[in-house]
Every structure is written in structure tokens, then in C-alpha cells.
Design a protein around this motif. Structure first.
Motif, PDB file in Angstrom:
ATOM      1  N   ALA A 247       3.812  -4.915   1.619  1.00 41.50           N
ATOM      2  CA  ALA A 247       3.432  -3.861   2.456  1.00 41.50           C
ATOM      3  C   ALA A 247       4.587  -2.627   2.260  1.00 41.50           C
ATOM      4  CB  ALA A 247       3.347  -4.047   3.766  1.00 41.50           C
ATOM      5  N   ALA A 248       5.804  -2.954   2.178  1.00 44.94           N
ATOM      6  CA  ALA A 248       6.960  -2.337   1.906  1.00 44.94           C
ATOM      7  C   ALA A 248       6.762  -1.425   0.741  1.00 44.94           C
ATOM      8  CB  ALA A 248       8.293  -3.114   1.990  1.00 44.94           C
ATOM      9  N   ILE A 249       6.510  -2.155  -0.552  1.00 44.81           N
ATOM     10  CA  ILE A 249       6.133  -1.505  -1.706  1.00 44.81           C
ATOM     11  C   ILE A 249       4.997  -0.463  -1.474  1.00 44.81           C
ATOM     12  CG2 ILE A 249       5.402  -1.741  -4.150  1.00 44.81           C
ATOM     13  CD1 ILE A 249       6.929  -4.448  -3.964  1.00 44.81           C
ATOM     14  N   GLY A 250       4.052  -0.908  -0.926  1.00 46.80           N
ATOM     15  CA  GLY A 250       2.648  -0.092  -0.568  1.00 46.80           C
ATOM     16  C   GLY A 250       2.970   1.105  -0.150  1.00 46.80           C
ATOM     17  N   THR A 251       3.861   1.014   1.054  1.00 45.10           N
ATOM     18  CA  THR A 251       4.257   2.413   1.671  1.00 45.10           C
ATOM     19  C   THR A 251       4.945   3.166   1.059  1.00 45.10           C
ATOM     20  OG1 THR A 251       4.155   0.834   3.909  1.00 45.10           O
ATOM     21  CG2 THR A 251       5.077   3.224   3.829  1.00 45.10           C
ATOM     22  N   VAL A 252       5.995   2.778   0.089  1.00 47.66           N
ATOM     23  CA  VAL A 252       6.403   3.892  -0.770  1.00 47.66           C
ATOM     24  C   VAL A 252       5.534   4.484  -1.832  1.00 47.66           C
ATOM     25  CG1 VAL A 252       8.290   3.901  -2.784  1.00 47.66           C
ATOM     26  CG2 VAL A 252       8.632   2.466  -0.886  1.00 47.66           C
ATOM     27  N   GLN A 253       4.753   3.283  -2.272  1.00 50.41           N
ATOM     28  CA  GLN A 253       3.481   3.926  -3.243  1.00 50.41           C
ATOM     29  C   GLN A 253       2.727   4.815  -2.705  1.00 50.41           C
ATOM     30  OE1 GLN A 253       2.338   2.135  -6.703  1.00 50.41           O
ATOM     31  NE2 GLN A 253       4.632   2.400  -6.969  1.00 50.41           N
ATOM     32  N   LEU A 254       2.332   4.723  -1.366  1.00 53.10           N
ATOM     33  CA  LEU A 254       1.436   5.550  -0.727  1.00 53.10           C
ATOM     34  C   LEU A 254       2.065   7.018  -0.685  1.00 53.10           C
ATOM     35  CD1 LEU A 254      -0.096   3.655   2.275  1.00 53.10           C
ATOM     36  CD2 LEU A 254      -1.394   4.865   0.488  1.00 53.10           C
ATOM     37  N   GLY A 255       3.267   7.093  -0.464  1.00 53.99           N
ATOM     38  CA  GLY A 255       4.194   8.382  -0.662  1.00 53.99           C
ATOM     39  C   GLY A 255       4.135   8.938  -1.799  1.00 53.99           C
ATOM     40  N   ARG A 256       3.808   8.295  -3.021  1.00 56.04           N
ATOM     41  CA  ARG A 256       3.666   9.140  -4.421  1.00 56.04           C
ATOM     42  C   ARG A 256       2.314   9.145  -4.876  1.00 56.04           C
ATOM     43  NH1 ARG A 256       8.625   7.327  -6.672  1.00 56.04           N
ATOM     44  NH2 ARG A 256       9.293   5.058  -6.118  1.00 56.04           N
ATOM     45  N   LEU A 257       1.397   8.826  -3.653  1.00 60.68           N
ATOM     46  CA  LEU A 257       0.029   9.035  -4.302  1.00 60.68           C
ATOM     47  C   LEU A 257      -0.470  10.237  -4.692  1.00 60.68           C
ATOM     48  CD1 LEU A 257      -3.142   7.584  -4.836  1.00 60.68           C
ATOM     49  CD2 LEU A 257      -3.292   7.729  -2.197  1.00 60.68           C
ATOM     50  N   ASP A 258      -0.313  11.172  -3.843  1.00 61.40           N
ATOM     51  CA  ASP A 258      -0.832  12.536  -4.014  1.00 61.40           C
ATOM     52  C   ASP A 258      -0.130  13.185  -5.651  1.00 61.40           C
ATOM     53  OD1 ASP A 258      -2.426  12.810  -2.077  1.00 61.40           O
ATOM     54  OD2 ASP A 258      -1.126  13.754  -0.780  1.00 61.40           O
ATOM     55  N   ASP A 259       1.232  12.911  -5.814  1.00 62.30           N
ATOM     56  CA  ASP A 259       1.598  13.311  -7.075  1.00 62.30           C
ATOM     57  C   ASP A 259       1.144  12.453  -8.129  1.00 62.30           C
ATOM     58  OD1 ASP A 259       3.401  14.872  -5.690  1.00 62.30           O
ATOM     59  OD2 ASP A 259       4.981  13.764  -5.619  1.00 62.30           O
ATOM     60  N   TYR A 260       0.863  11.060  -8.163  1.00 66.58           N
ATOM     61  CA  TYR A 260       0.220  10.318  -9.040  1.00 66.58           C
ATOM     62  C   TYR A 260      -1.139  11.102  -9.524  1.00 66.58           C
ATOM     63  CZ  TYR A 260       3.382   6.260  -8.824  1.00 66.58           C
ATOM     64  OH  TYR A 260       4.592   5.647  -8.865  1.00 66.58           O
TER      65      TYR A 260
END
Ligand SMILES: Cc1ncc(COP(=O)(O)O)c(C=O)c1O
Length: 388
Positions: A247-260
Motif C-alpha cells: 500500500a505504501a508503494i502504491g500511494t507513492v505510485q498513485l502520485g506519479r500516475l498522471d505524469d506516467y
């Protein structure tokens, strides 16, 4: 291969995912506090809140995988023995295998030839009195025909389930995919658009009752589903929990989603510009109402123009360092695991044809414009050698 085909980046394509310092810090923080499980720390709930908000959907339940998401989705909708569920014939196996887990029958419908998602007309043809649900897969990050599929489901009293495993960040009519069906399923597996550290999944739904039942089933059918434990098991449940580290990794990744997703869209446009006029290569089409998130960039080979097929061309591309792959080589109605299902195994001409004609190219955010240019040059050269 001629020297003219040897290009700077070939054989040196970056892999995906690329995990950054932020993910490492987030995981270290969880490990340092020993709140490793969903039951011992707040991380899973935090991830759920961010994922739900992103989609404008009220309830989010994080799970161990996309497969467990499809499974629990079917269980809470009460689908079981004697029921039929429509699934596309051209998708990953886990869109359909959970239908067998619950004892129901997957009925494979053909896909439409331009976007490779469920063909609503073929769905209509395959409905019976036993049909209970339709699983719309947003394949390769391209939204399925949600409006038409929802119309069919509404007219016939069926559930529309979204399988958004490949498509987080895609939009249909300016709304996030995953916010349409009675519930939607996500995967955060290793190379998906975002990952929770190798494995992970989630269900989104606006139905509070369904969400509560999914929480219970994820946690051994136990009540309450909160951290307090009474070891009181009201229904047959599973252990489909996500860990705090995931979940902790996923929360960071969600912050990158729009850029990705923005980079994927840019690379898709670049690839399409470079490949559009290559004879015999059909670049991916985007439906008018769709904004794909481009998990994979999938090209079709026009075999009336080229003397090749997906197997030969993707092997030739791989041999010179372009990581091309067939997509998917065996349609589900021909998979041995589904053999013996009556009625669903006949007549899928589009899925059969696509299994010989589609190959995918990587288009993740670590792919640079140089990789894009080199992929296009290689494809143009190999296609030219195979003109009929
Ligand atoms: C369309 C589709 N559905 C379901 C799944 C299952 O997800 P998972 O691998 O997380 O179990 C995947 C991907 O792996 C997928 O691509």
C-alpha cells in the motif's frame, strides 16, 4: 540483419517498473514501524482513500491481486453455479478464470476489430436466460464500449463489471474508467501502469453494502472487518489482503500516475506519427469517446500487404533488440483450461484473426523518444523486406 537496421538503443531497452527513492523511503518507513499487515497499520486504508478519490468512487477495497478482485466481485454479486458471465475472447486469462472459481460458466464473446475490446453486438448474440453479468475489459489501456455495454446490461438486468487491470488512468467520455460498472477491478502487478510492488489489486464500487461484503471476504469472512479481532467468521472468506508495504508503494505510485499516463500518451502519439505510413502495419486506433492510458502499444499486421504474421515479425523484432511480443497468441476460447464449455467456444473470427496479427511494443515512461524512433525505424525496415 543489415547494419542499417542496427540502431543506437536496440538491445538496450529499459525495463518497467522503475522504482524510485520515494518508494524505498515509504517501504522503509513501514518496515521501521513494524506495521506490516493491513490489520496492524493505516497504510492500506490510506491507499484505498487516494485510489477511490482519484476515481470519484466512494468505496475502494485493496486486495492481493487483480485476479482476487475479479473473484470477489463475482462472489459478492452472487454469481455461481448455473450462471453465465460474458467475457471477451481476446484478453488475459484472469478476466475469465475467476468465473470458474465461483462455479459459473464464462461465455466468450468476440471483440471488435479496431480497439480489441468486447463487441457489443456479439455480446447481444450470446445472451441467454442464464446470463448474469458482462465483464468489460479495457484492453491495453483502451476503454471498452461502456455506453453500449451498459445499455445492454440495463435492458437485460445484468451486472456490468469493469476489468480495468490494464487501464488505470484511461478515460471514457471524460470520466475515469473504473467509475462506470457496479464494481471495477484493478491490478497493480509488476509491469502494470502503476504497481504496488509486484502484486496487488483493488475493487472500486459506489455500493456500500458490496464494499462491506468485499472487505469481509478479503479477511476470512471475519466480523468485524476492523483491526479488532473476535475471530467470528460469518461467511466463507479468503485471505486476499494487501500488505502495508504494498500500500505504501502504491500511494507513492498513485502520485506519479498522471505524469506516467501523460508520458505514455506522448510516446503513443510519437509512435503513431512514425508508423502511420508504414505499409502493412496498422497503428492502434483510438475511439472518439476514449482517452487511453496506453499500457501497451499494439500494432496489427495486414497480412494482405505483408508476408508475415505476429509470431514471425515479433521474433524478428526481438532478434534485433526491440522487445516486441505477441498479444495474445491463444484466444481464451481456445485455451485448454476452458475446453468443454458449450456454446462459448464457437465462432470468434476477430479474436482468432487478431491472435495471428497483433504484436505489442513497450510504451512505458522509461521509453525515450530515441527508443520510439529506433522501434519505428526497425519496424519500417523489417516490414519493407516482407512486402508481398
Ligand atoms: C485484463 C486483466 N485482468 C486481470 C488481470 C489479473 O491481475 P493480477 O495479475 O494482478 O492478478 C490482469 C493482469 O495481470 C489483466 O491484464
Amino acid at each position: 540483419v543489415n547494419d542499417q537496421h542496427r540502431i543506437s538503443t536496440l538491445g538496450q531497452f529499459p525495463t518497467w517498473p522503475q522504482i524510485g527513492a520515494e518508494e524505498l523511503t515509504a517501504v522503509s518507513a513501514v518496515l521501521a514501524t513494524s506495521t506490516l499487515s493491513q490489520l496492524s497499520g493505516p497504510h492500506v486504508e490510506q491507499f484505498e482513500a487516494v485510489l477511490g478519490d482519484y476515481h470519484g468512487v466512494e468505496h475502494c477495497v485493496a486486495l492481493s491481486s487483480g485476479t482476487s478482485a475479479v473473484h470477489l466481485g463475482l462472489v459478492v454479486l452472487g454469481i455461481g453455479p448455473g450462471d453465465e458471465v460474458i467475457v471477451p475472447s481476446h484478453t488475459f486469462v484472469a478476466s475469465a478464470s475467476p468465473v470458474l472459481y465461483v462455479g459459473a460458466r464464462p461465455v466468450f464473446a468476440d471483440v471488435e476489430p479496431r480497439h480489441y475490446c468486447l463487441d457489443p453486438a456479439d455480446v447481444e448474440r450470446r445472451l441467454t436466460a442464464r446470463t448474469r453479468a458482462v465483464i468489460a475489459v479495457h484492453l491495453n489501456g483502451h476503454p471498452a464500449e461502456l455506453e453500449l455495454l451498459q445499455g445492454i446490461c440495463d435492458r437485460r438486468g445484468l451486472w456490468l463489471i469493469e476489468d480495468a487491470a490494464q487501464a488505470i488512468g484511461a478515460q471514457y467520455m471524460n470520466r475515469q474508467v473504473g467509475s462506470f460498472g457496479v464494481l471495477s477491478c484493478f491490478s497493480f502487478w509488476h509491469d502494470k501502469i502503476i504497481t504496488t510492488g509486484g502484486e496487488g489489486g483493488a475493487i472500486l464500487t459506489n455500493d456500500a453494502n458490496l464494499a462491506e461484503r468485499i472487505r469481509r471476504l478479503r479477511h476470512h469472512g471475519e466480523e468485524p472487518t476492523t483491526r479488532e479481532r473476535l475471530y467470528h467468521h460469518t461467511v466463507l472468506g479468503y485471505n486476499y489482503r494487501m500488505t502495508s508495504m504494498q500500500a505504501a508503494i502504491g500511494t507513492v505510485q498513485l502520485g506519479r500516475l498522471d505524469d506516467y499516463v501523460a508520458i505514455r500518451r506522448l510516446r503513443a502519439r510519437q509512435l503513431t506519427d512514425l508508423l502511420t505510413d508504414v505499409p502493412g502495419i496498422v497503428v492502434p486506433d483510438v475511439a472518439a469517446h476514449a482517452l487511453p492510458s496506453w499500457w501497451k502499444y499494439v500494432c496489427r499486421i495486414d497480412r494482405s500487404v505483408l508476408r508475415t504474421d505476429a509470431d514471425e515479425l515479433s521474433t524478428a523484432l526481438s532478434a534485433i533488440g526491440v522487445p516486441a511480443a505477441r498479444r495474445y497468441p491463444i484466444p481464451l476460447h481456445r485455451q485448454p483450461v476452458f475446453r468443454g464449455l458449450p456454446a462459448s467456444t464457437v465462432d470468434h473470427p476477430v479474436a482468432d484473426r487478431l491472435s495471428e496479427e497483433l504484436f505489442s511494443l513497450p510504451i512505458h515512461p522509461a521509453i525515450t523518444p530515441e527508443h520510439v524512433a529506433d522501434m519505428a525505424t526497425a519496424i519500417r525496415a523489417l516490414a519493407a523486406e516482407r512486402i508481398r
